[in-house]
Design an enzyme around this catalytic site. Structure first.
Site, PDB file in Angstrom:
ATOM      1  N   ILE B  14       0.837  -1.203   0.000  1.00  0.00           N
ATOM      2  CA  ILE B  14       0.000   0.000   0.000  1.00  0.00           C
ATOM      3  C   ILE B  14       0.874   1.256   0.000  1.00  0.00           C
ATOM      4  CG2 ILE B  14      -1.819   1.260   1.240  1.00  0.00           C
ATOM      5  CD1 ILE B  14      -2.680  -1.471  -0.038  1.00  0.00           C
ATOM      6  N   SER B  47      -0.783 -13.915  -0.252  1.00  0.00           N
ATOM      7  CA  SER B  47      -0.918 -15.081  -1.141  1.00  0.00           C
ATOM      8  C   SER B  47      -0.553 -14.784  -2.587  1.00  0.00           C
ATOM      9  CB  SER B  47      -2.358 -15.597  -1.135  1.00  0.00           C
ATOM     10  OG  SER B  47      -2.744 -15.982   0.145  1.00  0.00           O
ATOM     11  N   HIS B  51      -7.395 -10.696  -7.116  1.00  0.00           N
ATOM     12  CA  HIS B  51      -8.792 -11.146  -7.094  1.00  0.00           C
ATOM     13  C   HIS B  51      -9.614 -10.445  -8.181  1.00  0.00           C
ATOM     14  CE1 HIS B  51      -8.473 -13.411  -3.327  1.00  0.00           C
ATOM     15  NE2 HIS B  51      -7.698 -12.437  -2.870  1.00  0.00           N
ATOM     16  N   ARG B 312      -3.434 -10.650   8.861  1.00  0.00           N
ATOM     17  CA  ARG B 312      -4.222  -9.686   8.103  1.00  0.00           C
ATOM     18  C   ARG B 312      -4.574  -8.541   9.056  1.00  0.00           C
ATOM     19  NH1 ARG B 312      -6.299 -14.838   7.889  1.00  0.00           N
ATOM     20  NH2 ARG B 312      -6.682 -15.861   5.885  1.00  0.00           N
ATOM     21  N   ILE B 336      -6.405  -2.681   5.724  1.00  0.00           N
ATOM     22  CA  ILE B 336      -6.300  -3.173   4.344  1.00  0.00           C
ATOM     23  C   ILE B 336      -5.973  -4.665   4.370  1.00  0.00           C
ATOM     24  CG2 ILE B 336      -5.338  -2.766   2.059  1.00  0.00           C
ATOM     25  CD1 ILE B 336      -6.720  -0.292   3.222  1.00  0.00           C
ATOM     26  N   CYS B 401      21.860 -21.147  -6.184  1.00  0.00           N
ATOM     27  CA  CYS B 401      20.738 -21.908  -5.622  1.00  0.00           C
ATOM     28  C   CYS B 401      20.287 -22.906  -6.657  1.00  0.00           C
ATOM     29  CB  CYS B 401      19.587 -20.972  -5.264  1.00  0.00           C
ATOM     30  SG  CYS B 401      18.042 -21.833  -4.909  1.00  0.00           S
ATOM     31  N   CYS B 403      18.183 -25.556  -6.344  1.00  0.00           N
ATOM     32  CA  CYS B 403      16.776 -25.991  -6.352  1.00  0.00           C
ATOM     33  C   CYS B 403      15.942 -25.074  -7.238  1.00  0.00           C
ATOM     34  CB  CYS B 403      16.200 -25.993  -4.942  1.00  0.00           C
ATOM     35  SG  CYS B 403      17.068 -27.057  -3.785  1.00  0.00           S
ATOM     36  N   CYS B 436      15.413 -27.574  -0.618  1.00  0.00           N
ATOM     37  CA  CYS B 436      16.468 -27.834   0.382  1.00  0.00           C
ATOM     38  C   CYS B 436      16.519 -26.723   1.425  1.00  0.00           C
ATOM     39  CB  CYS B 436      17.830 -28.038  -0.262  1.00  0.00           C
ATOM     40  SG  CYS B 436      18.832 -26.540  -0.439  1.00  0.00           S
ATOM     41  N   CYS B 441      22.857 -23.375  -0.376  1.00  0.00           N
ATOM     42  CA  CYS B 441      23.280 -22.081  -0.928  1.00  0.00           C
ATOM     43  C   CYS B 441      23.507 -20.995   0.120  1.00  0.00           C
ATOM     44  CB  CYS B 441      22.279 -21.590  -1.973  1.00  0.00           C
ATOM     45  SG  CYS B 441      20.616 -21.355  -1.345  1.00  0.00           S
TER      46      CYS B 441
END
Lengths: 329, 479
Positions: B14, B47, B51, B312, B336, B401, B403, B436, B441
C-alpha cells in the site's frame, strides 16, 4: 551437439568411483560433471575420521578418502572433469544440458551415470510448530559453516534427530566451545552408527532424550528456546511431559532424501535397483542412503562397469543395448 | 531539516503503491519503514492473488477498489516488468445449497462490475480442472483472477518510485508524531521527519500511528493465516485458483497458484491478539490439509516444502481510507486486509485524489519514468535464452541456488538493487526458497551479501538486526 560415450553427474565418491571403474572397464571418453568448485562432494566437509576402514583398511578423514580418488581421476586423461557445472536438464534419450560460468552445454551421451547424492530433510518436512527465526540449520549446513567457512552458527545447540551427521556435529560444536544442550530423538534408539553414539555423544557427556520430540520453536528474530515432550509409540505427546530448553541454535538431523529431481524430470522411473531407461544408471546416495562411503565406492564401481558394458555393446553391430538391463543389479 | 510534501508511513504494497502514484507529481515524498527492508510486514506473507472482485458485498469500498485494482494492475505490472498471470478462479459448489450460494455470489459480483463471470458445469470442471474433487457439481468461473509475486511487486514499485524522486528510509520506527504550524513532525528511531501531509499505511500498526494523532476510533485486530507451500514438482496440481464457498471471516482454504510455480494451500483465519505472532501450528496444518483435500483429494503432505503465517490487519469489515477532518492533512489507509494487494493501485489513486481534495497541488512532472527494466530470472526463461545471457555475462552460468536455479549474477543484482538480508535476497530471487531450504546455498549467499554490502560475515542477518545467521568466526568464539 557434442557426443560423449559416458557422462557422469556428480563428482563425489560415487561419481569418482564410477568414472575410474568405467575407465578400467574400457570406456575412453568420460565426462565427469560436478557442480561444486572441487571434486569430493560432501566428503570435503567431513573432517572427522572413520572413512575407509573397509575399503582401504585404513582410518582416513573425509578429505583424505576423497583425495585418493581425486588423484586417480586426475591421472586418467580420458576422464574430463567439468567443475562448477550444474545439470539443468536430462532427457530419456540421454541428452544432458548443464550450465557453468560462461557456458551452457548440451551433450548426447551413450550412457549416463547419475551420482547426485542426497540432501537433508528440513524442519519444514517434519513440521515443527512455532516461529521461523534465524538459527535453524540442517546439520550438514552447520558442518559446512564450521569446517569449510570457519564460522560458528551458534553457541547453545539443540540437535533434533540422532542421524550420524547430527551426532558428529554435536561433538564438533562441543570442540568449538559451544554448548550442546541436548539431542532429541523421537525414536527409542539412535538412527546413527553405534560408534558415533560412543565417540561423539557419550565421550562428551551430551544428554540424549530418546522418545522425545520438539513440540515448539520459540524466538522472534533468533531461536530463543524450544519446548520438548515425551512421546508415546505413535509419536504423540504424552501430556504433562513438556519442558523447555533455552538455546540459540537448532540442528536438524532427521534423515536424508535422494536427489532425484533430474531423473524424475526425465520421466525415468526407478524400480528397485534399476532405471526404466537402458543406459541411464544410478549409484551412491541418490540410489539409496548409505551408512558408509566404503560401500558407496564398492557399488559405484559396479555401476561404472555396467555402463562400460552398455557402451561396448552399442559399439558392436547387431547388438541391442536394452538386452543389458538398465541400472544397478 | 527538509520538509517533505508527503510522508508515508509503511512500505508494504500500500505504502509503495501510494508513493509510486504520487511520484508522477512535483512533490517531495518520504516513505518511512520500520523494518530492515520493504515488504517485511503484512505484504511478505500475502498469497499473491489478484482477485477478480468476487466475494465482496456490492456496496463495499473494498469491492469497488478490488475491481478497479484488478484492471489497473495489468498496466502497472507491464510498466514495471513484474509478472502477472491471468489464471482465472473457480469457486466450487458441492451440492444444491451451494449452487444457490454461487448464484448469489455471481449476482453480487456482477453488481460490482466483475467481468466475464459464468457458471461452469461438471463436465467443464472435469475437463479443465482434472485434479478437482469429482464430487464437485459446478463452479463459478471468474476469468480475470490472476497471480503476481507480492514482494517483487513491492520491490519494483519502490525502485520505480525512487527513480521518480521518492526518498525511502528503512529502520525508521515511528516513536511519536506531533502536528504544529501546518506540519507533521514524525520522530523515528532513524531521524526526525517533517511533512505537510501524512499518509498512514502502517498495516498492523495503523491504529497505533493514528492514535499518536488522537484518532482512536478503530483498532487493528490481527487475523492469522497459515499457508503451506508445495514443491514445484506439483506446479500442475491446479490450473486455476480454486476456492470453496466463502465463510463469514475469510474466503476459506484455497488452492493457490503462485508466480513462482509452487502451489500453495491455505490460509487459515484465526483472530489473535499479538501483532507479532507469526508462529505456525500442527492444528493449522491439519485444518489446511483437510480443507484443501476437499478441493483436491490427491494433495500429499510430503510435498510441503515450506510454510509461514501472515497477519491480516483487520479493522471491521471494510477498508478505512479517509482524510481525518480532526487532523487536517492526515490520511488513514487502514484495515487493508484481503483484497488489499489487488486493490493497491486503486487505493493509490484514491489517496492521490483525497490529497488533491485537501489542497495538495498535484502538478504533473514533465518526465515521469513509468517503465523499469524487467528483472531477469533464469527460472522463468527457456534454456536458449539462458545460453545467450551466459554469453553476455558469465556469472549467469554460476548457479548458487540449485533448487530454484538462481545464479550469482541474479543474487548480486538483487543486493545492488537493495536487498540487505537473506530474506530480502530470497524474496527477490527465490534463492533459498526451494526444497532444500537453503541448506546448499546459504554460505554463498552470505558471502555475496557480505562482499556487496561491505559487512563482516557475522553481520549478515535473516531479516534485520537480531537475526544474525552465524554467531562467530574462527578466533571470535569467545568474544
Amino acid at each position: 551437439m557434442i557426443k560423449r560415450d559416458l557422462v557422469i553427474v556428480g563428482g563425489g565418491p560415487a561419481g569418482m568411483a564410477a568414472a575410474v571403474s568405467a575407465y578400467e572397464n574400457g570406456v575412453k571418453d568420460i565426462l565427469l560433471v560436478e557442480r561444486d568448485q572441487y571434486l569430493g562432494g560432501i566428503l570435503n566437509q567431513c573432517v572427522h575420521t572413520g572413512f575407509g576402514i573397509n575399503y582401504f583398511k585404513e582410518i582416513l578423514t573425509g578429505p583424505e578418502y576423497a583425495d585418493r580418488f581425486i588423484e586417480k581421476v586426475k591421472n586418467i586423461p580420458e576422464i574430463e572433469v567439468s567443475l562448477k557445472s550444474i545439470v539443468v536438464s536430462l532427457m530419456p534419450d540421454k541428452i544432458i544440458t548443464f550450465l557453468k560460468p560462461g557456458r551452457l552445454e548440451t551433450i548426447k551421451a551413450k550412457a549416463i551415470i547419475m551420482a547426485t547424492g542426497c540432501r537433508e530433510k528440513t524442519r519444514e518436512m517434519v513440521h515443527i510448530q512455532g516461529t521461523r527465526p534465524a538459527g535453524i540449520f540442517s546439520a550438514g549446513l552447520a558442518q559446512k559453516l564450521i569446517n569449510i567457512e570457519g564460522l560458528l552458527p551458534g553457541k547453545e545447540i539443540i540437535v533434533v534427530g540422532s542421524g550420524d551427521i547430527g551426532l558428529i556435529m554435536a561433538r564438533r560444536f562441543t570442540l568449538e566451545g559451544a554448548k550442546v544442550k541436548a539431542i532429541i530423538e523421537i525414536q527409542k534408539e539412535t538412527r546413527g552408527l553405534l560408534r558415533n553414539m560412543v565417540q561423539c555423544v557419550e565421550d562428551f557427556n551430551i544428554p540424549v532424550y530418546f522418545n522425545h520430540k520438539i513440540s515448539r520453536i520459540y524466538g522472534k528474530d533468533r531461536v530463543e528456546k524450544v519446548s520438548v515432550c515425551k512421546v508415546d509409540d505413535n509419536f504423540n505427546e504424552i501430556s504433562g511431559s513438556l519442558f523447555e530448553i533455552k538455546c540459540d541454535t537448532i540442528l536438524m538431523s532427521v534423515g536424508l532424501i535422494p536427489e532425484n529431481e533430474l531423473i524424475e524430470m526425465a520421466g525415468v522411473r526407478i524400480d528397485g535397483n534399476k532405471t526404466s531407461v537402458p543406459g541411464i544408471f544410478m549409484c551412491g546416495n541418490c540410489l539409496k542412503i548409505y551408512d558408509l562411503v566404503d560401500w558407496v565406492t564398492q557399488d559405484s564401481f559396479l555401476a561404472g562397469k555396467l555402463a562400460a558394458t552398455t557402451i561396448e555393446l552399442l559399439l558392436k553391430p547387431g547388438s541391442h543395448s536394452n538386452t543389458m538391463g538398465a541400472g544397478l543389479q | 531539516m527538509k520538509t517533505h510534501d508527503v510522508a508515508i508511513i509503511g512500505a508494504g504494497v500500500i505504502g509503495t503503491s501510494i508513493a509510486r502514484e504520487l511520484s508522477r507529481y512535483k512533490l517531495d515524498i518520504a516513505l518511512i519503514e520500520k523494518e530492515e527492508e520493504l515488504a517485511f510486514g503484512v505484504s511478505k506473507s500475502n498469497s499473491g492473488i489478484i482477485h477478480p472482485g468476487t466475494q465482496n458485498p456490492p456496496g463495499s469500498m473494498k469491492g469497488c477498489l478490488c475491481v478497479q485494482g484488478n484492471a489497473l494492475i495489468r498496466k502497472i505490472s507491464k510498466e514495471l516488468g513484474v509478472d502477472f498471470k491471468e489464471v482465472g478462479e473457480l469457486i466450487v459448489a458441492f451440492n444444491e445449497d451451494d449452487i444457490k450460494e454461487l448464484l448469489r455470489l455471481k449476482k453480487e459480483a456482477e453488481l460490482l462490475g466483475v467481468p466475464g463471470l459464468r457458471i461452469v458445469d461438471k463436465d467443464w470442471l472435469e475437463k479443465n480442472e482434472p485434479n478437482l474433487n469429482s464430487v464437485a457439481v459446478c463452479g463459478l468461473y471468474a476469468p480475470t483472477a490472476g497471480i503476481i509475486s507480492p514482494y517483487r511487486l513491492v520491490y519494483d514499485l519502490a525502485e520505480n518510485a525512487v527513480r521518480n524522486g521518492v526518498e525511502i528510509f528503512t529502520k525508521a520506527k515511528v516513536i511519536n508524531i506531533s502536528r504544529a504550524d501546518k506540519y507533521f513532525e514524525i520522530n523515528t528511531s532513524l531521524d526526525l521527519f517533517k511533512s505537510r501531509y501524512l499518509v498512514n499505511a502502517a498495516g498492523l500498526f495503523a491504529d497505533e500511528i493514528s492514535g499518536m494523532l488522537g484518532i482512536n476510533d478503530f483498532k487493528i485486530k490481527p487475523r492469522k493465516g497459515e499457508e503451506f507451500i508445495l514443491d514445484k514438482k506439483k506446479a500442475d496440481l491446479a490450473r486455476h485458483l480454486i476456492f470453496p464457498l466463502p465463510s463469514k471471516v475469510s474466503k476459506g482454504v484455497l488452492i493457490i497458484k503462485t508466480a513462482d510455480g509452487n502451489p500453495m494451500i491455505g490460509p487459515t483465519a484465526e483472530d489473535i491478539e499479538d501483532k507479532e505472532d507469526f508462529s505456525t501450528s500442527d492444528s493449522g496444518l491439519n485444518k489446511v490439509l483437510m480443507s484443501a483435500r476437499r478441493l483436491i483429494p490427491s494433495i500429499n503432505d510430503k510435498d510441503i516444502i515450506a510454510y509461514f503465517a501472515g497477519l491480516r490487519p483487520v479493522a471491521g469489515d471494510d477498508f478505512i481510507i479517509r482524510h481525518e477532518e480532526k487532523c487536517p492533512g492526515f490520511i488513514n489507509v487502514a484495515g487493508i486486509q484481503s483484497p488489499g494487494l489487488t486493490a493497491s493501485p486503486a487505493i493509490a489513486v484514491l489517496v492521490a485524489n483525497i490529497l488533491k481534495k485537501n489542497e495538495l497541488a498535484l502538478k504533473k512532472k514533465l518526465i515521469f519514468h513509468a517503465h523499469r527494466k524487467k528483472t531477469m530470472h533464469l527460472f522463468e526463461i527457456p534454456l536458449t535464452k539462458t545460453q545467450a545471457l551466459i554469453k553476455k555475462d558469465h556469472a549467469y552460468g554460476d548457479i548458487v541456488c540449485r533448487c530454484e536455479m538462481v545464479s550469482a549474477k541474479e543474487i548480486r543484482d538483487a543486493v545492488r538493487r537493495g536487498a540487505k538480508t537473506m530474506d530480502g535476497v530470497k524474496f527477490r530471487t527465490r534463492a533459498q526458497a526451494g526444497r532444500c531450504h537453503g541448506s546448499f546455498c546459504t554460505t554463498r549467499i552470505i558471502k555475496i551479501l557480505a562482499e556487496e554490502t561491505q559487512t563482516p560475515l557475522t553481520g549478515i542477518t535473516k531479516r534485520g538486526r537480531g537475526s544474525e545467521i552465524v554467531r562467530g568466526g574462527r578466533g571470535l568464539i569467545n568474544d
